[in-house]
Motif scaffolding. Structure first.
Motif, PDB file in Angstrom:
ATOM      1  N   ALA A  95      -7.363  -9.782   3.651  1.00 56.61           N
ATOM      2  CA  ALA A  95      -6.849 -10.630   4.741  1.00 56.61           C
ATOM      3  C   ALA A  95      -5.410 -11.017   4.382  1.00 56.61           C
ATOM      4  O   ALA A  95      -5.017 -10.944   3.220  1.00 56.61           O
ATOM      5  CB  ALA A  95      -7.715 -11.859   4.902  1.00 56.61           C
ATOM      6  N   GLY A  96      -4.647 -11.452   5.362  1.00 57.88           N
ATOM      7  CA  GLY A  96      -3.231 -11.771   5.162  1.00 57.88           C
ATOM      8  C   GLY A  96      -2.988 -12.778   4.053  1.00 57.88           C
ATOM      9  O   GLY A  96      -3.761 -13.719   3.862  1.00 57.88           O
ATOM     10  N   LEU A  97      -1.900 -12.568   3.323  1.00 51.03           N
ATOM     11  CA  LEU A  97      -1.544 -13.447   2.210  1.00 51.03           C
ATOM     12  C   LEU A  97      -0.051 -13.773   2.300  1.00 51.03           C
ATOM     13  O   LEU A  97       0.789 -12.879   2.271  1.00 51.03           O
ATOM     14  CB  LEU A  97      -1.866 -12.763   0.880  1.00 51.03           C
ATOM     15  N   VAL A  98       0.244 -15.063   2.431  1.00 51.18           N
ATOM     16  CA  VAL A  98       1.628 -15.494   2.574  1.00 51.18           C
ATOM     17  C   VAL A  98       1.966 -16.505   1.484  1.00 51.18           C
ATOM     18  O   VAL A  98       1.175 -17.384   1.158  1.00 51.18           O
ATOM     19  CB  VAL A  98       1.877 -16.098   3.983  1.00 51.18           C
ATOM     20  N   VAL A  99       3.161 -16.340   0.941  1.00 53.71           N
ATOM     21  CA  VAL A  99       3.640 -17.160  -0.159  1.00 53.71           C
ATOM     22  C   VAL A  99       4.909 -17.856   0.309  1.00 53.71           C
ATOM     23  O   VAL A  99       5.773 -17.199   0.886  1.00 53.71           O
ATOM     24  CB  VAL A  99       3.973 -16.226  -1.347  1.00 53.71           C
TER      25      VAL A  99
END
Lengths: 580, 193
Positions: A95-99
């Motif tokens: 699933a999407g991963l944002v930092v």
């Protein structure tokens, strides 16, 4: 609904609407409020991790499990989390991963002003840079689409002026995006054989992201004139618009890695004179130059400090307003330890004992400023202990009897433990003082693994510092109350003279915590005060001299009585009134 | 409308964040584009702090630069003097007269300048300087200085009383509302000089 929102709050709203299920962060100015806002949404699991690396790895695990995940930190926090980031670029995501990385140009609350844009290029991970709250909100949602479409973590780069400015945002509704976990050893086990196959995937992805960067509406040309063209991003877009209005054409970059080569070439071809306006390093400018395009930027603009509209106007030779000031010398007002700060008494004892104090990151870094002027080194989270170990190993007895590391409870959990492990393992005769004020102070009171509460303020696991230090092999562990100068003095003397590693835990909660009960403010009995200024040595902002006598500011004093212990005439007396 | 600029200055911890939040909400509800820029972290520990509030048809930069402010709202008179050059020459000052010694003054390394209100006025600035701490105490808490200042500032804006009251209601905890309403009223009616 239209709402005025802090950039960090808007970003949190975007995360919420993007269907994020998991957030793990470590506090750090100017990124902290993103996670503090997220905790208000019940649909999202949210936590403070002990450090950024753990936060990043936890977010990765959540993505692997098929849930959109997020991890936020300040610029130097990303240094700590860089290890997982670089290889997450290879594994990609489920699933999407944002930092989020929040830079602090101008160093409002940081130890350096590194430019985090290099991380995007180095880790080969796309980077988005919002220029106000509405974009922070919008880009947060877009980042998850990019993350899942291109199978990559995405970095959103904030800066102080976007993170800590409020502007208008129109919000929407949350959508859910859940995936199933599927075992995939070739994709997720990064041993050499698998990683060699993943690296070409990364390079191919970057090519595809370059195409995306050419087409995405967040990179856009606002063409108004062929006289001047300015390429810019982040908060600088706002300053450029304020200075130039429609008198310059602008290529506004929302995606700053990878950069849109063709779009830049097209823009450059349309204008007579091309500039890049970017804070800190010449990241965009170097790229434009690498395309063989003539461009100006850092020849007229600084690489140091944050920008403003006047700074840019001046650099372009435009008139700027000037203000009027008084002839008087205006004394500086540097930050200070608060009245009643539990660190003060301990630092006074360290000064009195002529200690060499190697410090760390937190409110207590203020132990370096006059009149305490005690800390002699501050580098990064956890460095006090490592540096003390190296210092003592080299200078031996010469330094062991007077050198201490000071580190806060949260900083010790973040990366002090490994330093202490080295002291215990390689046996340096070092003394470590853990300043346990039962909270993460500087960033505005966040819970940590030693406080016994989680981010929501609910009871949580609690690490016992004494037991931990003992378990790590430190035999001499003792606790003192920093409001008690005699006790501090004795502990420092005894532990420094002991021929083995030791830990002193200086324990007293932060005076600003709401649950902390204070004594009534003190006042000075002017009959007794002889004006000797002994009480002035501790640098309490509540004490000043009124002519030849000391005076206590009752709006600040919390009755900690550290000053009373220094007064030879017992001139400080309780007002006994209502609590301050 | 051309963008109007307000700077709010003071000593870290005095409550400037609440003041800027309330102002931001008021200008938004009046239909303007608004930007507010704040300071968090280290300087909030008793350092000199500045917050910017800007409103108009379209606001770009969130910060106010030297010589750009229409209003300087100050919690402390030394801070008024420090940030004076951010004000336009015809700008209006609303300042608390309270003095808080900075550490270099406490340690004796520097002197707190005297007669600042008079000196500022001698430079041709319009300065409205009530003793907001005293008025805040009268309202019930020395911590209400920020609301006293807002009350005083409201005097210079053509914005309906209910808008200010509504913003107060939305931004202060209910148990302190009455106290803050009183503080606002006392500030508003403090005689302009």
């Amino acid at each position: 609904m239209k709402e005025l929102m802090l950039g960090n709050k808007a970003l949190a709203r975007g995360l919420y609407e993007a269907g994020v299920c998991f957030v793990s962060s470590y506090p750090g100015t100017p990124s902290t409020e993103i996670t503090e806002e997220i905790v208000k949404y019940d649909e999202i699991y949210c936590e403070w991790a002990p450090n950024e690396k753990v936060a990043m790895e936890s977010a990765f695990g959540a993505s692997l499990a098929g849930r959109r995940a997020f991890c936020g930190q300040k610029h130097v926090g990303l240094n700590v989390a860089a290890d997982p980031l670089f290889t997450m670029s290879y594994t990609g995501v489920n699933a999407g991963l944002v930092v989020v990385v929040a830079d602090d140009a101008g160093m409002h609350s940081s130890q350096n002003e590194q430019d985090s844009r290099y991380y995007a290029r180095a880790a080969k991970v796309p980077m988005l840079e919002p220029s106000d709250s509405a974009e922070a909100y919008e880009f947060a949602k877009l980042a998850y689409e990019i993350s899942e479409q291109f199978d990559t973590p995405v970095i959103i780069k904030m800066c102080t002026r976007v993170a800590h400015s409020q502007s208008v945002v129109e919000t929407g509704e949350r959508t859910e995006h859940k995936k199933d976990y599927e075992k995939n050893i070739a994709k997720y086990v990064m041993m050499p054989g698998n990683a060699k196959k993943r690296h070409p995937v990364v390079e191919e992805r970057t090519k595809n992201l370059k195409k995306y960067s050419e087409e995405t509406p967040i990179n856009k040309i606002e063409f108004t004139t062929d006289e001047i063209g300015i390429i810019t991003a982040s908060t600088c877009c706002q300053y450029v618009k304020e200075v130039f209005g429609d008198s310059a054409s602008v290529l506004k970059l929302g995606m700053t890695y990878p950069l849109p080569e063709q779009m830049i070439k097209n823009f450059a071809a349309k204008v007579k004179k091309l500039y890049v306006v970017e804070e800190l390093d010449d990241v965009i400018e170097s790229y434009v130059k690498s395309l063989g395009i003539a461009v100006e930027g850092k020849n007229i603009l600084p690489v140091i400090d944050e920008f403003s509209q006047n700074l840019i106007a001046k650099a372009f030779g435009k008139p700027v307003p000037s203000g009027i000031s008084l002839e008087d010398e205006i004394p500086a007002r540097p930050p200070v330890m608060c009245a009643g700060c539990p660190h003060r008494g301990l630092f006074y004892s360290l000064k009195k004992n002529k200690c060499i104090v190697l410090g760390d990151i937190g409110c207590y870094t203020l132990g370096a400023v006059p009149p305490l002027s005690t800390i002699e080194m501050t580098l990064c989270m956890g460095a006090s202990i490592g540096a003390t170990h190296g210092f003592n190993k080299m200078l031996g007895a010469e330094s062991e009897g007077k050198t201490v590391a000071v580190i806060g409870d949260s900083t010790f959990m973040h990366s002090g433990m490994t330093g202490l492990a080295n002291v215990a393992y390689n046996q340096s005769n070092s003394t470590v003082i853990i300043l346990d004020n039962s909270i993460t102070g500087m960033t505005g009171h966040q819970q940590n693994p030693t406080t016994g509460y989680n981010i929501k303020g609910d009871p949580a696991g609690k690490i016992n510092l004494e037991a931990l230090c003992k378990a790590m092999g430190i035999n001499r562990v003792r606790t003192v109350d920093p409001y008690n100068l005699k006790e501090c003095d004795a502990a420092i003397k005894e532990e420094l003279s002991a021929p083995e590693p030791s830990v002193i835990i200086s324990r007293r909660p932060c005076a600003l915590l709401k649950h902390v009960k204070h004594k009534p403010p003190l006042k000075v009995d002017t009959e007794k005060c002889i004006g000797c200024k002994s009480c002035m040595k501790i640098g309490c902002p509540a004490i000043s001299m009124d002519g030849k006598k000391a005076r206590v500011d009752s709006t600040q004093c919390v009755g900690c009585e550290v000053c009373s212990q220094l007064c030879p005439k017992k001139a400080f007396v309780s007002t006994g009134g209502e609590q301050a | 409308m051309e963008t109007k600029n307000i700077i709010i200055v003071g000593v870290g911890g005095q409550g400037s964040l609440l003041a800027s939040k309330i102002l931001g909400h008021i200008f938004l509800s009046e239909g303007y584009d608004v930007k507010v820029s704040e300071v968090h972290g280290m300087s909030q520990r008793g350092g000199s702090v500045i917050t910017y509030v800007k409103y108009g048809d379209k606001v770009y930069s969130p910060i106010v630069d030297k010589g750009e402010a229409d209003f300087l709202v100050s919690f402390e008179i030394l801070e008024t003097a420090r940030w004076l050059e951010y004000l336009k020459p015809d700008g209006q000052i609303v300042s608390n007269t309270q003095q808080i010694d900075p550490m270099p003054v406490i340690t004796g390394a520097a002197k707190y300048p005297e007669n600042l209100v008079e000196k500022i006025r001698a430079k041709g600035f319009k300065i409205d300087a009530p003793d907001c701490l005293e008025l805040a105490r009268k309202a019930g808490s020395p911590k209400a200085v920020n609301i006293v200042l807002l009350g005083r500032l409201s005097h210079y804006f053509d914005i309906k009383e209910e808008v200010w009251q509504d913003a107060l209601k939305k931004n202060v905890p209910p148990k302190f509302l009455e106290l803050n309403q009183k503080a606002f009223e006392l500030g508003k009616n403090a005689g302009a000089e």
